[in-house]
Scaffold this motif. Structure first.
Motif, short mmCIF file in Angstrom:
data_model
loop_
_atom_site.label_atom_id
_atom_site.label_comp_id
_atom_site.label_asym_id
_atom_site.label_seq_id
_atom_site.Cartn_x
_atom_site.Cartn_y
_atom_site.Cartn_z
N GLU A 50 -3.74 30.39 51.57
CA GLU A 50 -4.60 31.12 50.62
C GLU A 50 -5.53 30.18 49.90
O GLU A 50 -6.72 30.49 49.69
CB GLU A 50 -3.73 31.87 49.62
CG GLU A 50 -4.54 32.68 48.61
CD GLU A 50 -3.66 33.46 47.65
OE1 GLU A 50 -4.22 34.05 46.70
OE2 GLU A 50 -2.42 33.48 47.83
N GLU A 76 8.25 30.17 52.99
CA GLU A 76 7.20 31.12 53.33
C GLU A 76 6.17 31.21 52.20
O GLU A 76 4.95 31.25 52.46
CB GLU A 76 7.81 32.50 53.58
CG GLU A 76 6.78 33.56 53.99
CD GLU A 76 7.41 34.91 54.29
OE1 GLU A 76 6.80 35.68 55.03
OE2 GLU A 76 8.54 35.17 53.77
N GLU A 90 2.20 30.30 52.62
CA GLU A 90 1.20 31.31 52.29
C GLU A 90 0.25 30.82 51.20
O GLU A 90 -0.96 31.07 51.26
CB GLU A 90 1.89 32.61 51.85
CG GLU A 90 2.57 33.35 52.98
CD GLU A 90 3.28 34.60 52.52
OE1 GLU A 90 3.46 34.77 51.28
OE2 GLU A 90 3.68 35.40 53.37
#
Length: 256
Positions: free
Chosen positions: A83, A75, A79
């Protein structure tokens, strides 16, 4: 190579098991083909060294160490990719674990657990976290690394055979669930490949080398880049009508 001829131009691709072998070869090839590459592996030093080498060529890279068996690690990588680059277009879920085959009843339970954790739970974790951003952006392409051992018993450990069968099952299920929503999911049925992990196995059982080479019609093992080339094609629009497939990259081993 001009951008219009790069099959992964402007794509953001996550690669697991990226610090060596097929994963490292894929990182280099995907970057050459225009992708921004998000690299994940447990060996942080090697991962960062590879990212630095790629960045020196002008490639867009992001190295995030982690273990695919950890949902939290996966995860975190996904992410970080979104980003940094704003999206996640493709994934090559390549991280794997294998040992020299021993009879099932002699297999250490810890070996069984690690084999299933990396090869099955790892793919499961990746799919669970890669699919949501792809759904949000309207599509994507995912490639999972299976093996000839995912189609038949090969003499590898029973745990490895079971794990690689499971990878193909997960691939087909995900392809069926998300195909109408623009996500393609395929697996590579990889034959014996001269990676560092393979060299470790051969170090434990050197008598296997001749047998592995003999299994392929071409009578040799693959180079890591030969597998990476198939993964790049499956991540690209050139395979736009291919999903739910178990694509052999095995020198004909499953054809004979």
């Amino acid at each position: 190579m001009s951008s219009e001829h790069r099959i992964l131009a402007d794509r953001v691709v996550m690669i697991t098991g990226a610090s060596s072998g097929i994963g490292a070869a894929a990182a280099r090839l995907f970057a050459q083909e225009g992708a921004a590459v998000v690299l994940m592996a447990r060996r942080a030093d090697r991962l960062h060294a590879l990212a630095a080498d790629l960045a020196a060529t002008g490639a867009r890279t992001l190295a995030v160490p982690g273990d695919v068996a950890s949902a939290e690690d996966v995860e975190r990588v996904v992410e970080a990719a979104v980003e940094r680059f704003g999206r996640l277009d493709c994934a090559f879920n390549n991280a794997g674990y294998a040992t020299a085959g021993v009879p099932l009843h002699e297999t250490d339970p810890e070996v069984y657990e690690r084999t299933l954790d990396v090869n099955v739970r790892g793919v499961w974790n990746c799919l669970r976290h890669q699919i949501p951003p792809m759904l949000k952006q309207g599509g994507g392409a995912i490639v999972n690394t299976s093996s000839v051992a995912g189609l038949r018993a090969t003499g590898a450990s029973a745990a490895y055979v079971a794990a690689k069968h499971a990878v193909i099952g997960l691939t087909r299920a995900a392809a069926a669930e998300y195909g109408e929503r623009g996500i393609r999911v395929n697996a590579l049925v990889v034959g014996s490949t001269r990676t560092e992990m393979m060299e470790e196995v051969l170090g434990q059982a050197p008598e296997l080398e001749e047998r592995f080479a003999a299994e392929a019609i071409q009578k040799r093992m693959a180079a890591p880049v030969e597998v990476a080339q198939a993964a790049a094609w499956l991540c690209s629009d050139r395979s736009s009508f291919v999903t739910g497939a178990a694509v052999p990259v095995d020198g004909g081993a499953t054809a004979a």
